[in-house]
Design an enzyme around this catalytic site. Sequence first.
Site, PDB file in Angstrom:
ATOM      1  N   TYR A 297      49.823 108.225  91.739  1.00 24.72           N
ATOM      2  CA  TYR A 297      49.051 108.934  92.767  1.00 24.72           C
ATOM      3  C   TYR A 297      49.813 108.969  94.095  1.00 24.72           C
ATOM      4  O   TYR A 297      50.023 110.034  94.692  1.00 24.72           O
ATOM      5  CB  TYR A 297      47.684 108.254  92.928  1.00 24.72           C
ATOM      6  CG  TYR A 297      46.938 108.660  94.164  1.00 24.72           C
ATOM      7  CD1 TYR A 297      46.539 109.978  94.365  1.00 24.72           C
ATOM      8  CD2 TYR A 297      46.637 107.722  95.167  1.00 24.72           C
ATOM      9  CE1 TYR A 297      45.860 110.355  95.519  1.00 24.72           C
ATOM     10  CE2 TYR A 297      45.950 108.087  96.313  1.00 24.72           C
ATOM     11  CZ  TYR A 297      45.570 109.403  96.484  1.00 24.72           C
ATOM     12  OH  TYR A 297      44.901 109.765  97.625  1.00 24.72           O
TER      13      TYR A 297
ATOM     14  N   ARG B 233      42.931  93.564  90.601  1.00 23.07           N
ATOM     15  CA  ARG B 233      43.132  94.930  90.097  1.00 23.07           C
ATOM     16  C   ARG B 233      44.615  95.249  90.244  1.00 23.07           C
ATOM     17  O   ARG B 233      45.177  95.048  91.323  1.00 23.07           O
ATOM     18  CB  ARG B 233      42.277  95.890  90.938  1.00 23.07           C
ATOM     19  CG  ARG B 233      42.135  97.280  90.372  1.00 23.07           C
ATOM     20  CD  ARG B 233      41.124  98.102  91.141  1.00 23.07           C
ATOM     21  NE  ARG B 233      41.553  98.366  92.512  1.00 23.07           N
ATOM     22  CZ  ARG B 233      40.874  99.125  93.377  1.00 23.07           C
ATOM     23  NH1 ARG B 233      39.729  99.675  93.019  1.00 23.07           N
ATOM     24  NH2 ARG B 233      41.321  99.319  94.602  1.00 23.07           N
TER      25      ARG B 233
ATOM     26  N   THR C 255      48.054 109.704 102.191  1.00 20.54           N
ATOM     27  CA  THR C 255      47.361 108.451 101.890  1.00 20.54           C
ATOM     28  C   THR C 255      48.208 107.230 102.235  1.00 20.54           C
ATOM     29  O   THR C 255      49.450 107.296 102.226  1.00 20.54           O
ATOM     30  CB  THR C 255      47.023 108.409 100.377  1.00 20.54           C
ATOM     31  OG1 THR C 255      46.646 107.076 100.013  1.00 20.54           O
ATOM     32  CG2 THR C 255      48.214 108.785  99.512  1.00 20.54           C
TER      33      THR C 255
HETATM   34  P1  NAD Z   1      37.064 114.218  96.382  1.00 19.37           P
HETATM   35  O1  NAD Z   1      37.391 114.069  94.936  1.00 19.37           O
HETATM   36  O2  NAD Z   1      35.680 113.942  96.837  1.00 19.37           O
HETATM   37  O3  NAD Z   1      37.476 115.686  96.871  1.00 19.37           O
HETATM   38  C1  NAD Z   1      38.498 116.444  96.290  1.00 19.37           C
HETATM   39  C2  NAD Z   1      37.963 117.859  96.086  1.00 19.37           C
HETATM   40  O4  NAD Z   1      39.004 118.693  95.595  1.00 19.37           O
HETATM   41  C3  NAD Z   1      36.823 117.920  95.067  1.00 19.37           C
HETATM   42  O5  NAD Z   1      35.751 118.669  95.602  1.00 19.37           O
HETATM   43  C4  NAD Z   1      37.460 118.602  93.844  1.00 19.37           C
HETATM   44  O6  NAD Z   1      36.513 119.337  93.094  1.00 19.37           O
HETATM   45  C5  NAD Z   1      38.499 119.471  94.517  1.00 19.37           C
HETATM   46  N1  NAD Z   1      39.666 119.790  93.665  1.00 19.37           N
HETATM   47  C6  NAD Z   1      40.480 118.916  93.013  1.00 19.37           C
HETATM   48  N2  NAD Z   1      41.460 119.585  92.377  1.00 19.37           N
HETATM   49  C7  NAD Z   1      41.266 120.908  92.638  1.00 19.37           C
HETATM   50  C8  NAD Z   1      41.956 122.086  92.277  1.00 19.37           C
HETATM   51  N3  NAD Z   1      43.040 122.063  91.504  1.00 19.37           N
HETATM   52  N4  NAD Z   1      41.489 123.281  92.739  1.00 19.37           N
HETATM   53  C9  NAD Z   1      40.387 123.335  93.531  1.00 19.37           C
HETATM   54  N5  NAD Z   1      39.695 122.242  93.898  1.00 19.37           N
HETATM   55  C10 NAD Z   1      40.134 121.039  93.457  1.00 19.37           C
HETATM   56  O7  NAD Z   1      38.107 113.297  97.171  1.00 19.37           O
HETATM   57  P2  NAD Z   1      38.056 112.738  98.672  1.00 19.37           P
HETATM   58  O8  NAD Z   1      37.759 111.279  98.614  1.00 19.37           O
HETATM   59  O9  NAD Z   1      37.246 113.626  99.539  1.00 19.37           O
HETATM   60  O10 NAD Z   1      39.593 112.880  99.059  1.00 19.37           O
HETATM   61  C11 NAD Z   1      40.077 114.094  99.635  1.00 19.37           C
HETATM   62  C12 NAD Z   1      41.567 114.006  99.785  1.00 19.37           C
HETATM   63  O11 NAD Z   1      41.903 112.864 100.579  1.00 19.37           O
HETATM   64  C13 NAD Z   1      42.319 113.843  98.470  1.00 19.37           C
HETATM   65  O12 NAD Z   1      43.504 114.611  98.543  1.00 19.37           O
HETATM   66  C14 NAD Z   1      42.658 112.350  98.433  1.00 19.37           C
HETATM   67  O13 NAD Z   1      43.827 112.124  97.708  1.00 19.37           O
HETATM   68  C15 NAD Z   1      42.835 112.042  99.907  1.00 19.37           C
HETATM   69  N6  NAD Z   1      42.551 110.640 100.280  1.00 19.37           N
HETATM   70  C16 NAD Z   1      41.306 110.117 100.131  1.00 19.37           C
HETATM   71  C17 NAD Z   1      41.048 108.789 100.528  1.00 19.37           C
HETATM   72  C18 NAD Z   1      39.673 108.167 100.425  1.00 19.37           C
HETATM   73  O14 NAD Z   1      39.508 106.996 100.841  1.00 19.37           O
HETATM   74  N7  NAD Z   1      38.670 108.857  99.905  1.00 19.37           N
HETATM   75  C19 NAD Z   1      42.084 108.007 101.072  1.00 19.37           C
HETATM   76  C20 NAD Z   1      43.357 108.592 101.194  1.00 19.37           C
HETATM   77  C21 NAD Z   1      43.573 109.913 100.816  1.00 19.37           C
HETATM   78  N1  UDP Z   2      37.318  96.235  95.298  1.00 15.47           N
HETATM   79  C1  UDP Z   2      36.606  95.214  94.688  1.00 15.47           C
HETATM   80  N2  UDP Z   2      35.590  95.565  93.839  1.00 15.47           N
HETATM   81  C2  UDP Z   2      35.257  96.866  93.579  1.00 15.47           C
HETATM   82  C3  UDP Z   2      35.988  97.894  94.217  1.00 15.47           C
HETATM   83  C4  UDP Z   2      37.016  97.546  95.068  1.00 15.47           C
HETATM   84  O1  UDP Z   2      36.885  94.038  94.895  1.00 15.47           O
HETATM   85  O2  UDP Z   2      34.328  97.107  92.772  1.00 15.47           O
HETATM   86  C5  UDP Z   2      38.396  95.893  96.229  1.00 15.47           C
HETATM   87  C6  UDP Z   2      39.749  96.467  95.825  1.00 15.47           C
HETATM   88  O3  UDP Z   2      40.414  95.584  94.963  1.00 15.47           O
HETATM   89  C7  UDP Z   2      40.428  96.601  97.196  1.00 15.47           C
HETATM   90  C8  UDP Z   2      39.267  96.855  98.163  1.00 15.47           C
HETATM   91  O4  UDP Z   2      38.083  96.435  97.475  1.00 15.47           O
HETATM   92  O5  UDP Z   2      41.026  95.373  97.553  1.00 15.47           O
HETATM   93  C9  UDP Z   2      39.138  98.321  98.540  1.00 15.47           C
HETATM   94  O6  UDP Z   2      39.159  99.078  97.332  1.00 15.47           O
HETATM   95  P1  UDP Z   2      38.848 100.632  97.284  1.00 15.47           P
HETATM   96  O7  UDP Z   2      38.928 101.047  95.849  1.00 15.47           O
HETATM   97  O8  UDP Z   2      37.593 100.910  98.019  1.00 15.47           O
HETATM   98  O9  UDP Z   2      40.024 101.291  98.124  1.00 15.47           O
HETATM   99  P2  UDP Z   2      41.615 101.217  97.959  1.00 15.47           P
HETATM  100  O10 UDP Z   2      42.068 100.182  98.945  1.00 15.47           O
HETATM  101  O11 UDP Z   2      41.925 100.889  96.551  1.00 15.47           O
HETATM  102  O12 UDP Z   2      42.037 102.581  98.335  1.00 15.47           O
END
Ligand code: NAD
Ligand code: UDP
Length: 329
Positions: free
Chosen positions: A140, A281, A116
């Site tokens: 995190y 935030r 991330t």
């Molecule tokens: P999500 O919560 O939709 O998906 C995570 C999945 O993992 C879920 O289906 C959950 O049930 C499963 N899970 C969690 N802990 C588990 C465990 N111990 N055993 C088995 N299953 C488990 O999240 P997402 O948004 O799809 O993110 C996926 C990955 O990408 C995560 O590792 C997150 O940290 C990373 N990530 C996401 C974003 C984003 O913008 N969404 C950005 C950066 C990194």
């Molecule tokens: N944000 C906001 N209102 C919301 C949710 C998010 O203003 O209800 C802002 C947040 O402060 C950040 C940007 O939108 O600056 C993106 O936030 P998000 O949670 O989507 O992703 P992050 O950058 O935290 O991973």
Amino acid sequence: MAVLVTGGAGYIGSHTVAGLLERGEDVVIVDSLETGHAGAVRGGTFYKGDIRDRSWLEGVFREQRIDTVIHFAAYSLVGESMANPAKYYDNNVQGTLVLLETMQRNGVKRIVFSSTAAVYGEPERTPIRESDRLDPTSVYGETKLTIERMMRWFQTSHGMEYVSLRYFNAAGAHVSGQIGEDHRPETHLIPIVLQAALGQRSEVAIFGDDYATPDGTCIRDYIHVSDLCNAHLLAIDYLRNGGSSDVFNLCNGQGFSVLEVIRTVEQVTGRAIPTAIHERRAGDPAVLIASADKARAVLGWVPQHRSLATIIASAWQWHQSQPHGYGSE
Ligand code: NAD
Ligand code: UDP
């Protein structure tokens, strides 16, 4: 040989499972369904369980012939991680440790990991590059950095090769409109603004309008979930072709402010979005924009859905067709 996807019922995981199936891979999915959805899994062999359950996970590896792992399973709420660090160390770090040990015992030597932008913390420059300072400002982010370091030692000691993909802000939905983002609670900006467009929220809280940015709101680098999926496919190819362990940013290289996101949602949906200015935030950097030059050069990754309007339009298609996400399963 199959690709094992942990967290394959989650948002990014389900899109990647779809991409793996589309190119004819055998796919095994393990997910606890704690934050994911059974309805998001469109194929492959599904095992419901927790990766921290060592004997259960061992059973999956014994039953299936696994060639590579893609590891999405984690908790990923920054605020929750600050309130409850142990929960994050336990699932993210301990869960990954069990996974790596299980891989090692079963001779599986390749892993693609969901890292991330949060590993950088407050960036020292823009655009952020992979070699920049790593100084997470949240539990995190710290857990994800710990995992990157853990994988480096498993590589050194056991020859387990990894690709760590540092995603910036994932957004959008699959072109089919069948799978999309359904986090509960939803904390991400784009789905929140789209829920307001659907009338499911009375207004959108803007977290701070006094940042040192042109319009005072935070700037982020939004990347389409299908482009993230493609990067995972390329990372698997890279490792299968003998590529050595490495770390890549996955981003658009362009930043958009919170107000620009809201205005673009208004244009795409044709609906006015009521907003209210709230306090900042905690822990939000003003600007997060990164360079994906390394992923382009090494993996050959070229994002296809770079315009913010295109990203939002694909998410809007999903939210309109599934206003209650995967429902109350
Ligand atoms: P999500 O919560 O939709 O998906 C995570 C999945 O993992 C879920 O289906 C959950 O049930 C499963 N899970 C969690 N802990 C588990 C465990 N111990 N055993 C088995 N299953 C488990 O999240 P997402 O948004 O799809 O993110 C996926 C990955 O990408 C995560 O590792 C997150 O940290 C990373 N990530 C996401 C974003 C984003 O913008 N969404 C950005 C950066 C990194
Ligand atoms: N944000 C906001 N209102 C919301 C949710 C998010 O203003 O209800 C802002 C947040 O402060 C950040 C940007 O939108 O600056 C993106 O936030 P998000 O949670 O989507 O992703 P992050 O950058 O935290 O991973």
